[in-house]
Structures are given as structure tokens and as C-alpha cells.
Design a protein around this motif. Structure first.
Motif, PDB file in Angstrom:
ATOM      1  N   UNK A   9       1.904   0.508   8.856  1.00  0.00           N
ATOM      2  CA  UNK A   9       2.377   0.143   7.579  1.00  0.00           C
ATOM      3  C   UNK A   9       1.350  -0.945   7.281  1.00  0.00           C
ATOM      4  N   UNK A  10       0.449  -0.742   6.171  1.00  0.00           N
ATOM      5  CA  UNK A  10      -0.167  -1.674   5.694  1.00  0.00           C
ATOM      6  C   UNK A  10       0.361  -2.283   4.401  1.00  0.00           C
ATOM      7  N   UNK A  11      -0.054  -3.798   4.053  1.00  0.00           N
ATOM      8  CA  UNK A  11       0.340  -4.300   2.934  1.00  0.00           C
ATOM      9  C   UNK A  11      -0.696  -4.532   2.026  1.00  0.00           C
ATOM     10  N   UNK A  12      -0.555  -5.366   1.095  1.00  0.00           N
ATOM     11  CA  UNK A  12      -1.651  -5.793   0.007  1.00  0.00           C
ATOM     12  C   UNK A  12      -2.920  -6.671   0.416  1.00  0.00           C
ATOM     13  N   UNK A  13      -2.834  -7.120   1.583  1.00  0.00           N
ATOM     14  CA  UNK A  13      -3.754  -8.207   1.862  1.00  0.00           C
ATOM     15  C   UNK A  13      -4.974  -7.151   2.880  1.00  0.00           C
ATOM     16  N   UNK A  43      -6.893  -0.096   3.934  1.00  0.00           N
ATOM     17  CA  UNK A  43      -7.659  -1.532   3.468  1.00  0.00           C
ATOM     18  C   UNK A  43      -6.466  -2.500   2.621  1.00  0.00           C
ATOM     19  N   UNK A  44      -5.648  -1.788   1.689  1.00  0.00           N
ATOM     20  CA  UNK A  44      -4.565  -2.197   1.012  1.00  0.00           C
ATOM     21  C   UNK A  44      -3.721  -1.195   0.519  1.00  0.00           C
ATOM     22  N   UNK A  45      -2.419  -1.531   0.531  1.00  0.00           N
ATOM     23  CA  UNK A  45      -1.440  -0.327   0.207  1.00  0.00           C
ATOM     24  C   UNK A  45      -1.318   0.081  -1.282  1.00  0.00           C
ATOM     25  N   UNK A  46      -0.961   1.371  -1.654  1.00  0.00           N
ATOM     26  CA  UNK A  46      -0.965   1.473  -2.958  1.00  0.00           C
ATOM     27  C   UNK A  46       0.147   0.639  -3.678  1.00  0.00           C
ATOM     28  N   UNK A  47       0.171   0.543  -4.927  1.00  0.00           N
ATOM     29  CA  UNK A  47       1.183  -0.560  -5.845  1.00  0.00           C
ATOM     30  C   UNK A  47       0.259  -1.692  -5.806  1.00  0.00           C
ATOM     31  N   UNK A 166      -3.421   9.872   5.261  1.00  0.00           N
ATOM     32  CA  UNK A 166      -2.648  10.053   4.247  1.00  0.00           C
ATOM     33  C   UNK A 166      -1.597   8.786   4.007  1.00  0.00           C
ATOM     34  N   UNK A 167      -1.424   8.686   2.645  1.00  0.00           N
ATOM     35  CA  UNK A 167      -0.201   7.918   2.397  1.00  0.00           C
ATOM     36  C   UNK A 167       0.899   8.660   1.298  1.00  0.00           C
ATOM     37  N   UNK A 168       1.471   9.321   2.046  1.00  0.00           N
ATOM     38  CA  UNK A 168       2.298  10.382   1.683  1.00  0.00           C
ATOM     39  C   UNK A 168       3.698   9.837   0.638  1.00  0.00           C
ATOM     40  N   UNK A 169       3.750  10.436  -0.385  1.00  0.00           N
ATOM     41  CA  UNK A 169       4.917   9.960  -1.290  1.00  0.00           C
ATOM     42  C   UNK A 169       6.028  10.640  -0.697  1.00  0.00           C
ATOM     43  N   UNK A 170       7.282   9.542  -0.598  1.00  0.00           N
ATOM     44  CA  UNK A 170       8.475   9.992  -0.428  1.00  0.00           C
ATOM     45  C   UNK A 170       9.255  10.705  -1.510  1.00  0.00           C
ATOM     46  N   UNK A 171      10.475  11.250  -0.899  1.00  0.00           N
ATOM     47  CA  UNK A 171      10.992  12.111  -1.965  1.00  0.00           C
ATOM     48  C   UNK A 171      11.905  13.299  -1.201  1.00  0.00           C
ATOM     49  N   UNK A 201       7.715   2.607   5.173  1.00  0.00           N
ATOM     50  CA  UNK A 201       7.906   1.207   5.374  1.00  0.00           C
ATOM     51  C   UNK A 201       9.528   0.463   4.904  1.00  0.00           C
ATOM     52  N   UNK A 202      10.266   1.627   4.913  1.00  0.00           N
ATOM     53  CA  UNK A 202      11.790   1.392   5.051  1.00  0.00           C
ATOM     54  C   UNK A 202      12.239   0.565   3.854  1.00  0.00           C
ATOM     55  N   UNK A 203      11.375   0.350   2.719  1.00  0.00           N
ATOM     56  CA  UNK A 203      11.973  -0.068   1.615  1.00  0.00           C
ATOM     57  C   UNK A 203      11.556   0.700   0.380  1.00  0.00           C
ATOM     58  N   UNK A 204      12.147   0.805  -1.062  1.00  0.00           N
ATOM     59  CA  UNK A 204      12.039   1.500  -2.252  1.00  0.00           C
ATOM     60  C   UNK A 204      10.690   1.130  -2.648  1.00  0.00           C
ATOM     61  N   UNK A 205       9.682   1.951  -3.069  1.00  0.00           N
ATOM     62  CA  UNK A 205       8.401   1.558  -3.393  1.00  0.00           C
ATOM     63  C   UNK A 205       8.155   2.136  -4.961  1.00  0.00           C
ATOM     64  N   UNK A 206       8.914   2.585  -5.702  1.00  0.00           N
ATOM     65  CA  UNK A 206       8.826   3.062  -7.066  1.00  0.00           C
ATOM     66  C   UNK A 206       8.064   4.305  -7.028  1.00  0.00           C
TER      67      UNK A 206
END
Length: 263
Positions: A9-13, A43-47, A166-171, A201-206
């Protein structure tokens, strides 16, 4: 060929994510992997606002990935963002290591499920293959998996495996769709598909896609050979290159195509 799928899981940094790439690449190299594949948006997560952090392929972040690949003697594939026109970025896979230096810009943009990637990302226009120890591999990114013609183009270009980041969208139903599509693309093109997603990531991502995990390796006959769950994990596996030719002799879908009827 031994490859590793790095489901993290990557973050924004970007710099913190580069440290993760170094750590996981060293783990994969210690396990004998020749190619180490990271997810889209490594490199950095979406959002995250993408334009301010985008860097060219000769920028410091990509140079950091090159140094990791060089130090470990592996070919590293990792998702990053590079500058594009009109204030947008390209969703880029960098592939670098001994004897390999290339990149792929995502062709099919994720304008689906309430998200519009095309608002901030410019699409690519060419397929990308790379040769590692005489074995040809191809690159694809996330939403590309819904387009079988790309994977057939990989086969036509001589690839025996597609590395899908991929950074596959949840749903609802998205885990089932992910596996179904990866297996279908392997069957469409009778090649290996090694698909690595970001871990859940275990948390809601919008609305921004993050990841659901469930990375998997599918053989050219469409059967799942290896799979992971939702959590961060490293998958190291061997691809039998000769199996591709054997499968194509049994299942001649590429040879039996009738493209003249659709052109």
C-alpha cells in the motif's frame, strides 16, 4: 523466469514510497526474483494531487528506482506519474534494470464507476514490451485489463507474459471482476498474466481507486496458479515460458482469428 509481485500500500509521499520499493525489491531479490513488479501509483496513491509531484523519467524518483534495480540486479517495474500536456500527467510504468530501460503510459483511462481519470491524466498511445534474459514481457495498467485487444497485441509482439499493475477500485463485485478479467485476458491471448494490485488499505477512499489486493498469476490456459489475499504480501513465482507455445498449439485462438472481417 522467476518474478515477484509486490502487493503493498503506497501513500501520498513519493520518498516514503521509494523506501518501500527498496525494501520489497531486496526481499524479492533475496528470493531469487529476476523481475519485481509493483502496482500502479507506486510513486503516490490516487487521491493525491498528481501534477505537483509528477517527474520526468530522468527525474530523481525514477533515478531512485534505477539505483534500487542496479543494486539488486533485478528489473523493477513500478507505477509513477510523468508530466504531460495541459497540466495533466501520464500514468506511467517505469521498467528498469540490467539491460532494460523502457516505460509504458496507460492507454485506457479509468472513466468509470464515478471516477474520471482523464480529467488529470493523458492517455498513452503505444504498447510496450521488454526483453529479460531472452524472454519478452509486456506492460499493462489496471483499466487496460478490460480491453482484450491490447493483450492480443502483446502476443502479436512476441510477449509470453503481460505484467499488469493496478490500483483497483473497491466496490460490490470488484474482486470477482478483477479475477474474471485477468483470467479472460490470459485466455484471449494465451499468455501468462501476472497481475499485481495495491493491497487493501482498510479505510474508505471516496471515489479515488486505492486497491483491493488479490494479486494473482494466471497461466496461458486461464487457470489461476498463484493468488494473494487483501493484505500486503510478496508473491514470488516461476513462469514456465515454454508453456505458452504448448498452449497455443492446443488452443489456436490467435491463429484462428479473422481480423479482415472487423477492419
Amino acid at each position: 523466469m522467476r518474478i515477484a509481485l509486490s502487493q503493498l500500500t503506497t501513500g501520498p509521499d513519493p520518498q516514503k514510497n521509494l523506501l518501500l520499493i527498496e525494501e520489497w525489491t531486496r526481499r524479492a531479490a533475496d528470493a531469487g526474483a529476476r523481475v519485481v513488479v509493483f502496482s500502479e501509483a507506486s510513486m503516490a496513491c490516487f487521491g493525491t494531487p498528481l501534477a505537483p509531484l509528477a517527474e520526468p523519467l530522468d527525474g530523481p524518483w525514477a533515478e531512485g528506482v534505477r539505483a534500487i534495480a542496479r543494486d539488486t540486479g533485478t528489473v523493477v517495474v513500478a507505477g509513477m506519474f510523468t508530466p504531460a500536456s495541459a497540466g495533466r500527467v501520464a500514468n506511467t510504468l517505469l521498467a528498469t534494470g540490467p539491460g532494460v530501460e523502457t516505460s509504458y503510459d496507460k492507454i485506457h483511462l479509468y472513466d468509470a464507476f464515478g471516477y474520471r481519470e482523464s480529467e488529470s491524466v493523458a492517455s498513452g498511445a503505444r504498447i510496450t514490451t521488454l526483453d529479460v534474459d531472452g524472454v519478452r514481457l509486456a506492460l499493462a495498467t489496471c483499466y487496460d485489463v478490460r480491453f482484450p485487444e491490447l493483450f492480443r497485441a502483446h502476443a502479436d509482439a512476441g510477449a509470453v507474459a503481460t505484467l499488469l499493475a493496478a490500483s483497483w477500485g473497491a466496490g460490490p463485485g470488484k474482486v470477482d471482476q478483477w479475477e474474471l478479467l485477468v483470467r479472460a485476458r490470459a485466455l484471449d491471448a494465451t499468455l501468462w498474466v501476472a497481475a499485481v494490485d495495491q493491497a487493501d488499505p482498510g479505510t474508505p477512499s471516496g471515489t479515488a481507486p486505492t486497491g483491493i489486493g488479490h494479486s494473482l498469476v494466471v497461466g496461458p490456459d486461464g487457470t489461476v496458479r498463484e493468488r494473494l489475499g487483501a493484505d500486503p504480501e510478496l508473491l514470488v513465482t516461476d513462469l514456465d515460458v515454454e508453456e505458452v507455445a504448448a498452449t497455443r498449439r492446443r488452443i489456436s485462438v490467435l491463429a484462428n482469428r479473422r481480423p479482415e472481417l472487423w477492419s
